[in-house]
Design a protein around this motif. Structure first.
Motif, PDB file in Angstrom:
ATOM      1  N   ARG A 192       0.831  -1.208   0.000  1.00 17.85           N
ATOM      2  CA  ARG A 192       0.000   0.000   0.000  1.00 17.85           C
ATOM      3  C   ARG A 192       0.859   1.249   0.000  1.00 17.85           C
ATOM      4  NH1 ARG A 192      -4.183  -0.654   4.804  1.00 17.85           N
ATOM      5  NH2 ARG A 192      -4.634   1.486   4.148  1.00 17.85           N
ATOM      6  N   ARG A 193       1.944   1.211   0.817  1.00 16.02           N
ATOM      7  CA  ARG A 193       2.844   2.371   0.839  1.00 16.02           C
ATOM      8  C   ARG A 193       3.490   2.571  -0.525  1.00 16.02           C
ATOM      9  NH1 ARG A 193       5.834   0.782   4.723  1.00 16.02           N
ATOM     10  NH2 ARG A 193       4.746   1.849   6.409  1.00 16.02           N
ATOM     11  N   GLU A 236       2.252   1.685  -3.407  1.00 11.68           N
ATOM     12  CA  GLU A 236       1.231   2.182  -4.329  1.00 11.68           C
ATOM     13  C   GLU A 236       1.005   3.677  -4.151  1.00 11.68           C
ATOM     14  OE1 GLU A 236      -2.153  -0.206  -3.502  1.00 11.68           O
ATOM     15  OE2 GLU A 236      -1.484  -1.916  -4.707  1.00 11.68           O
ATOM     16  N   ILE A 237       0.995   4.134  -2.893  1.00 10.06           N
ATOM     17  CA  ILE A 237       0.796   5.569  -2.626  1.00 10.06           C
ATOM     18  C   ILE A 237       1.957   6.374  -3.189  1.00 10.06           C
ATOM     19  CG2 ILE A 237       0.680   7.313  -0.805  1.00 10.06           C
ATOM     20  CD1 ILE A 237      -0.860   5.293   0.900  1.00 10.06           C
ATOM     21  N   ARG A 274       1.764   6.577  -6.876  1.00 13.04           N
ATOM     22  CA  ARG A 274       0.711   7.510  -7.281  1.00 13.04           C
ATOM     23  C   ARG A 274       1.193   8.950  -7.158  1.00 13.04           C
ATOM     24  NH1 ARG A 274      -5.307   7.808  -4.476  1.00 13.04           N
ATOM     25  NH2 ARG A 274      -6.152   9.501  -5.781  1.00 13.04           N
ATOM     26  N   ASP A 321       0.684   7.116   6.751  1.00 14.12           N
ATOM     27  CA  ASP A 321       0.826   6.518   5.418  1.00 14.12           C
ATOM     28  C   ASP A 321      -0.452   6.762   4.635  1.00 14.12           C
ATOM     29  OD1 ASP A 321       3.410   5.519   5.756  1.00 14.12           O
ATOM     30  OD2 ASP A 321       2.675   3.725   6.761  1.00 14.12           O
ATOM     31  N   SER A 322      -0.795   8.026   4.493  1.00 14.38           N
ATOM     32  CA  SER A 322      -2.052   8.421   3.860  1.00 14.38           C
ATOM     33  C   SER A 322      -1.758   9.218   2.595  1.00 14.38           C
ATOM     34  CB  SER A 322      -2.874   9.267   4.844  1.00 14.38           C
ATOM     35  OG  SER A 322      -3.764  10.112   4.168  1.00 14.38           O
ATOM     36  N   TYR A 323      -2.439   8.863   1.512  1.00 11.35           N
ATOM     37  CA  TYR A 323      -2.243   9.605   0.260  1.00 11.35           C
ATOM     38  C   TYR A 323      -2.665  11.062   0.408  1.00 11.35           C
ATOM     39  CZ  TYR A 323      -2.958  11.257  -4.490  1.00 11.35           C
ATOM     40  OH  TYR A 323      -2.925  12.007  -5.633  1.00 11.35           O
ATOM     41  N   VAL A 365       5.065   7.548   4.707  1.00  6.45           N
ATOM     42  CA  VAL A 365       4.939   8.170   3.391  1.00  6.45           C
ATOM     43  C   VAL A 365       5.217   9.668   3.466  1.00  6.45           C
ATOM     44  CG1 VAL A 365       3.336   8.700   1.505  1.00  6.45           C
ATOM     45  CG2 VAL A 365       3.367   6.420   2.516  1.00  6.45           C
TER      46      VAL A 365
END
Length: 437
Positions: free
Chosen positions: A123-124, A126-127, A130, A230-232, A257
């Motif tokens: 997930r990290r 992927e963020i 992105r 770890d939030s987009y 992140v």
């Protein structure tokens, strides 16, 4: 037709399930709810989502009884750095149970932390991918940092020990640097971290001209609370923020992140303070170096000017001597020309006016007397105009930058001047220039 009570039916279902599912299964699922009650049991809800649209396609209750919970909780948190909480993907070993009163449920026997760690890393990744695709991942690091970052906006919990350590480190720095610290309180753990921190950042952005740098510090607490960073959405705000952002929200081995997209990541709030102090120290050292270079350059220029003035002072007497000799030569030439002219006129007069000899002789004598008087006057004026004579009479002559000062309008405040007297010179600086109306 035989009828059954609900209990009897549920009992039959339980017996069938216990017979058919008499062993455990490893199941992949997402925790959608997690709650621990007073007895120490942990009750969860596990779900599975459709990857194409995110809709829930499966749901089940899961129970982690106290004995297993006390064993698995610290193990999971130690390995993953995360708490068992909603939003985590887990791989759990479960048994199937059915209770006549409480219905179907899964009983968790074991948990594999490596699966969750892999999912978190995915997930990290992927963020970050992105953010890179959005073209913002390096924006904050590319901002210019102020050479004097003394106006600091801090996002932290007001009661956090890390915030107190940060302030004390800046206030009591050994160099005496002063910092203006403004706190924007925010939640540093829990489900509302992203919302709270973004709100604080928006408040700072509205006053961006009042600050040089933003510091997000957390300090203390469990590393299991770091997943909220770890939030987009939060990372996007940090990356696009118009001021450099320094993050000090975890421990040395933690890397969230927002650490990746921030201007500078430090391991602790104290380290964030030390970094700001080091920036001011670097600037102070550069200013000291420039000051030394300026003093050296001014001293060298003053020595050069003193040498040049000394050379000019040595040349002035010879210049005056040359001027006097030239004036004497000019007067001698005038005298010789006058005498020659008189003699020529006398000769011409004798030749053409022989009969008027007496009158001519008287006229010549008169002319000679007049010419001699003129010569004496000219010689007197020449002697009177001699610089040495003028200086000996108590007058002085002023030069500036090697040139004779003829009027006060050619001088300016701060000019160096040399005053020449008959017996020497004096140097000075013009303090004031007054022109007559």
């Amino acid at each position: 037709m035989k009828t059954l009570t609900l209990f009897e039916l549920n009992n039959m279902v339980r017996e069938v399930l216990e017979t058919s599912f008499n062993h455990t299964f490893w199941v992949q699922a997402e925790i959608s709810a997690c709650q621990t009650n007073a007895t120490g049991h942990c009750y969860m809800e596990l779900i599975q989502k459709d990857p194409s649209n995110g809709s829930i396609i499966a749901r089940a209750k899961a129970n982690l009884w106290r004995a297993n919970y006390q064993r698995l909780k610290p193990y999971f948190e130690r390995e993953t750095g995360q708490r068992l909480a909603a939003g985590l993907n887990v791989l759990v070993e479960v048994g199937v149970s059915f209770h006549e009163a409480y219905g179907y449920a899964l009983v968790i026997q074991n948990i594999d932390p490596t699966y969750t760690m892999g999912d978190m890393a995915r997930r990290r990744k992927e963020i970050l991918a992105r953010l890179a695709a959005d073209g913002v991942i390096d924006l904050n690091r590319e901002l210019p940092m102020s050479r004097l970052p003394q106006r600091v906006a801090v996002i932290s919990s007001a009661t956090a020990a890390g915030y107190g350590d940060f302030c004390n480190q800046l206030k009591h720095n050994q160099y005496g640097f002063r910092f203006d610290i403004t706190l924007y309180p925010a939640m540093m753990q829990g489900d509302r971290v992203e919302e709270s921190v973004i709100a604080a950042m928006n408040s700072i952005a509205s006053r961006r001209d009042d600050f040089d740098v933003v510091v997000i510090i957390r300090g203390g607490g469990s590393t299991s609370d770091l997943s909220c960073f770890d939030s987009y959405g939060l990372a996007l705000n940090v990356a696009n923020f118009p001021l450099p952002v320094i993050t000090g929200i975890g421990h040395e081995r933690d890397d969230t992140v927002i650490d990746v997209v921030s201007y500078r990541r430090v391991k602790t709030p104290t380290a964030a303070a030390e970094y700001l102090i080091s920036l001011l120290l670097d600037t102070a050292m550069q200013l000291d170096g420039l000051s030394d270079r300026l003093v050296a350059a001014v001293s060298s220029r003053m020595e050069d000017e003193k040498h040049r003035i000394a050379m000019l002072s040595q040349r002035l007497p010879s210049l005056f001597s040359i001027l006097g000799i030239r004036q004497e030569q000019k007067m001698q030439s005038l005298l010789e020309r006058a005498v020659s002219s008189v003699r020529s006129r006398i000769s011409d007069g004798q030749y053409s006016c022989g009969r008027l000899g007496l009158r001519l002789e008287n006229g010549v004598r008169s002319m000679l007397l007049a010419q001699r008087h003129r010569i004496e006057l000219a010689e007197g004026r020449a002697n009177a105009a001699s610089p040495q004579r003028i200086l000996r009479q108590g007058y002085s002559m002023t030069t500036s930058a090697g040139h004779l000062v003829r009027n006060v309008g050619s001088l300016h405040e701060g000019d160096m001047i040399v005053v020449h007297f008959a017996d020497g010179t004096a140097e000075g600086t013009v303090k004031n220039v007054n022109l007559k109306d």
